[in-house]
Design an enzyme around this catalytic site. Structure first.
Site, PDB file in Angstrom:
ATOM      1  N   THR A 240      49.951  59.348  57.372  1.00 58.91           N
ATOM      2  CA  THR A 240      49.528  60.274  58.426  1.00 58.91           C
ATOM      3  C   THR A 240      48.052  60.592  58.256  1.00 58.91           C
ATOM      4  O   THR A 240      47.597  60.920  57.162  1.00 58.91           O
ATOM      5  CB  THR A 240      50.356  61.578  58.334  1.00 58.91           C
ATOM      6  OG1 THR A 240      51.730  61.232  58.464  1.00 58.91           O
ATOM      7  CG2 THR A 240      49.964  62.566  59.426  1.00 58.91           C
TER       8      THR A 240
ATOM      9  N   GLN B 199      25.997  58.265  51.445  1.00 55.54           N
ATOM     10  CA  GLN B 199      24.896  59.232  51.303  1.00 55.54           C
ATOM     11  C   GLN B 199      23.907  59.162  52.468  1.00 55.54           C
ATOM     12  O   GLN B 199      23.207  60.130  52.744  1.00 55.54           O
ATOM     13  CB  GLN B 199      24.145  59.007  49.987  1.00 55.54           C
ATOM     14  CG  GLN B 199      24.960  59.299  48.742  1.00 55.54           C
ATOM     15  CD  GLN B 199      25.294  60.783  48.567  1.00 55.54           C
ATOM     16  OE1 GLN B 199      24.719  61.656  49.229  1.00 55.54           O
ATOM     17  NE2 GLN B 199      26.232  61.071  47.691  1.00 55.54           N
TER      18      GLN B 199
ATOM     19  N   HIS C 279      32.827  64.765  53.635  1.00 58.14           N
ATOM     20  CA  HIS C 279      32.230  65.926  52.953  1.00 58.14           C
ATOM     21  C   HIS C 279      30.764  65.713  52.595  1.00 58.14           C
ATOM     22  O   HIS C 279      30.077  66.654  52.210  1.00 58.14           O
ATOM     23  CB  HIS C 279      33.063  66.348  51.732  1.00 58.14           C
ATOM     24  CG  HIS C 279      33.004  65.439  50.553  1.00 58.14           C
ATOM     25  ND1 HIS C 279      32.413  65.809  49.377  1.00 58.14           N
ATOM     26  CD2 HIS C 279      33.470  64.191  50.347  1.00 58.14           C
ATOM     27  CE1 HIS C 279      32.534  64.826  48.492  1.00 58.14           C
ATOM     28  NE2 HIS C 279      33.173  63.833  49.070  1.00 58.14           N
TER      29      HIS C 279
ATOM     30  N   ASN D 198      22.976  57.558  45.534  1.00 58.84           N
ATOM     31  CA  ASN D 198      23.390  58.959  45.413  1.00 58.84           C
ATOM     32  C   ASN D 198      22.604  59.734  44.365  1.00 58.84           C
ATOM     33  O   ASN D 198      22.476  60.948  44.453  1.00 58.84           O
ATOM     34  CB  ASN D 198      24.885  59.034  45.098  1.00 58.84           C
ATOM     35  CG  ASN D 198      25.319  58.093  43.999  1.00 58.84           C
ATOM     36  OD1 ASN D 198      25.064  56.895  44.057  1.00 58.84           O
ATOM     37  ND2 ASN D 198      25.948  58.637  42.973  1.00 58.84           N
TER      38      ASN D 198
ATOM     39  N   CYS E 164      30.285  63.490  37.832  1.00 57.88           N
ATOM     40  CA  CYS E 164      31.380  62.679  37.338  1.00 57.88           C
ATOM     41  C   CYS E 164      32.661  63.472  37.549  1.00 57.88           C
ATOM     42  O   CYS E 164      32.668  64.685  37.362  1.00 57.88           O
ATOM     43  CB  CYS E 164      31.091  62.442  35.865  1.00 57.88           C
ATOM     44  SG  CYS E 164      32.151  61.311  35.075  1.00 57.88           S
TER      45      CYS E 164
ATOM     46  N   GLY F 263      35.471  58.614  51.255  1.00 56.71           N
ATOM     47  CA  GLY F 263      34.532  57.510  51.099  1.00 56.71           C
ATOM     48  C   GLY F 263      35.011  56.488  50.078  1.00 56.71           C
ATOM     49  O   GLY F 263      34.840  55.280  50.262  1.00 56.71           O
TER      50      GLY F 263
HETATM   51  N1  PLP Z   1      29.725  56.253  47.624  1.00 57.52           N
HETATM   52  C1  PLP Z   1      28.680  57.019  47.276  1.00 57.52           C
HETATM   53  C2  PLP Z   1      27.299  56.438  47.342  1.00 57.52           C
HETATM   54  C3  PLP Z   1      28.874  58.338  46.878  1.00 57.52           C
HETATM   55  O1  PLP Z   1      27.829  59.096  46.526  1.00 57.52           O
HETATM   56  C4  PLP Z   1      30.202  58.847  46.826  1.00 57.52           C
HETATM   57  C5  PLP Z   1      30.457  60.218  46.336  1.00 57.52           C
HETATM   58  O2  PLP Z   1      29.683  60.780  45.619  1.00 57.52           O
HETATM   59  C6  PLP Z   1      31.264  58.016  47.212  1.00 57.52           C
HETATM   60  C7  PLP Z   1      30.978  56.725  47.598  1.00 57.52           C
HETATM   61  C8  PLP Z   1      32.669  58.506  47.213  1.00 57.52           C
HETATM   62  O3  PLP Z   1      32.942  59.308  48.345  1.00 57.52           O
HETATM   63  P1  PLP Z   1      34.168  60.338  48.356  1.00 57.52           P
HETATM   64  O4  PLP Z   1      33.762  61.502  47.518  1.00 57.52           O
HETATM   65  O5  PLP Z   1      34.335  60.705  49.802  1.00 57.52           O
HETATM   66  O6  PLP Z   1      35.358  59.629  47.842  1.00 57.52           O
END
Ligand code: PLP
Length: 353
Positions: free
Chosen positions: A217, A162, A181, A134, A296, A68
């Site tokens: 990849t 989220q 994930h 989140n 964190c 993400g």
């Molecule tokens: N954006 C939000 C709102 C998130 O809660 C998170 C992860 O906690 C991310 C982005 C980052 O995603 P990733 O853990 O897949 O890098």
């Protein structure tokens, strides 16, 4: 142990585990021309099709990434040229890492649309707004945000990490980031979905994969697992459990953003005067896995910028996040509340002593 930290990582979905194992067993590289490579390519394109269909994009407009954070970075790097980045005050660090102007939120945590409209009048912009927060689960008014962006010709990037798989996401975005994930798939997969005709400048240069938009990849097992998780129906029992938790909390604690529309699985409980870190540590001793605000990466806990933006100035370091996984059992509220009361009693005894 009771796992209540789904917003950090969702509980694995069995169909995702099976799909990831199958994809890994294929053994080929999707870019290889031979038969085994073509099998891997087919698995990759099947996963891309499923994700595109699920989240409302064309397969050709779905860029597969390694998470993400990377999907968000691709959008902000790829579409910011000639524009100011305007980002909600409660965005995740993946967005806040880019130089930006903050869009304030109201005390309930939702975006201040009046402030956004004023900022949009100042010239070309890329607006980055999360679908769901989140830490608090608060949902932003995305349909209204999209209408404002359209009226001002701004690019709207939605961080749906989220929200994806948990609630329906309003259309009208130009780019949308998801993460494997958080859906119940493996870590190390994500995607950036695009409105047709948009082509972000690549963030990672390389072998021309993903139509030149993301070199390297593709992490096929993680992507296949993400797609399998995305196909799963969202659970329908979580809002009831969340509400039962909130109804059973002792007096004196505050649920952040309780009056706003929220994700069904998330509650952020603020105990004024009690550092979140201490609460999390005692809950952990009692077998309850929750987070202090945002998880964190370093394991350190800072005062929450989300609570601070919502006006919890003195108690922005006192909130714990309970985020229910898709497979939360019916006794979850009862077990959490028993632990929470015990934690509060232990910590308050120490304060009194
Ligand atoms: N954006 C939000 C709102 C998130 O809660 C998170 C992860 O906690 C991310 C982005 C980052 O995603 P990733 O853990 O897949 O890098």
């Amino acid at each position: 142990m009771l796992y209540l930290d789904a917003n950090a990582t969702e509980s694995p979905r069995p169909e995702a585990l099976a799909a990831a194992a199958r994809a890994m067993a294929l053994g080929g590289n999707p870019s290889s021309m031979h038969g085994q490579g073509r099998l891997a390519r087919r698995a990759l394109e099947d996963a891309r099709d499923a994700l595109a269909r699920r989240f409302g994009a064309a397969p050709a407009d779905t860029v597969l990434t390694a998470g993400g954070t990377e999907a968000n970075a691709l959008a902000l790097h790829g579409f910011a040229a000639g524009r100011r980045i305007l980002a909600g005050a409660t965005e995740h660090a993946a967005i806040r890492a880019f130089p930006h102007t903050g869009i304030p939120v109201l005390p309930d945590g939702t975006l201040d649309l009046g402030a956004l409209a004023a900022l949009l009048r100042d010239g070309p912009a890329l607006v980055a707004v999360m679908a769901a927060n989140n830490e608090t689960g608060v949902l932003h008014p995305l349909a209204e945000v999209a209408a404002l962006c359209r009226a001002h010709g701004a690019h709207l990037h939605v961080d749906a990490v989220q929200a994806a798989g948990r609630i329906a996401i309003a259309p009208g975005w130009d780019s949308l980031a998801i993460s494997g994930h958080k859906l119940g798939g493996p870590m190390g997969a994500g995607a950036l979905l695009l409105r047709p005709g948009l082509h972000p400048a690549a963030l990672v240069a390389g072998g021309g994969q993903e139509r030149g938009r993301r070199g390297g990849t593709e992490p096929l097992p993680a992507i296949a697992g993400m797609a399998a998780a995305a196909r799963a129906a969202p659970p329908s029992h979580l809002a009831g459990l969340r509400d039962a938790i909130e109804a059973g909390l002792p007096p004196g604690v505050i649920v952040a953003g309780q009056s706003a529309p929220r994700l069904p699985n998330t509650t952020q409980i603020v105990m004024p005067g009690m550092a979140a870190e201490r609460q999390v540590m005692v809950l952990d001793q009692l077998g309850l896995c929750v987070s202090a605000g945002a998880a964190c990466s370093s394991g350190k806990v800072a005062a929450s910028h989300v609570l601070a933006a919502m006006g919890f100035s003195g108690s922005a370091g006192c909130g714990i996040r309970v985020s229910l996984p898709w497979d939360a059992g019916p006794d979850t509220a009862e077990r959490f509340l028993a632990g929470y009361r015990e934690m509060a009693a232990r910590l308050l005894r120490k304060v009194v002593r």
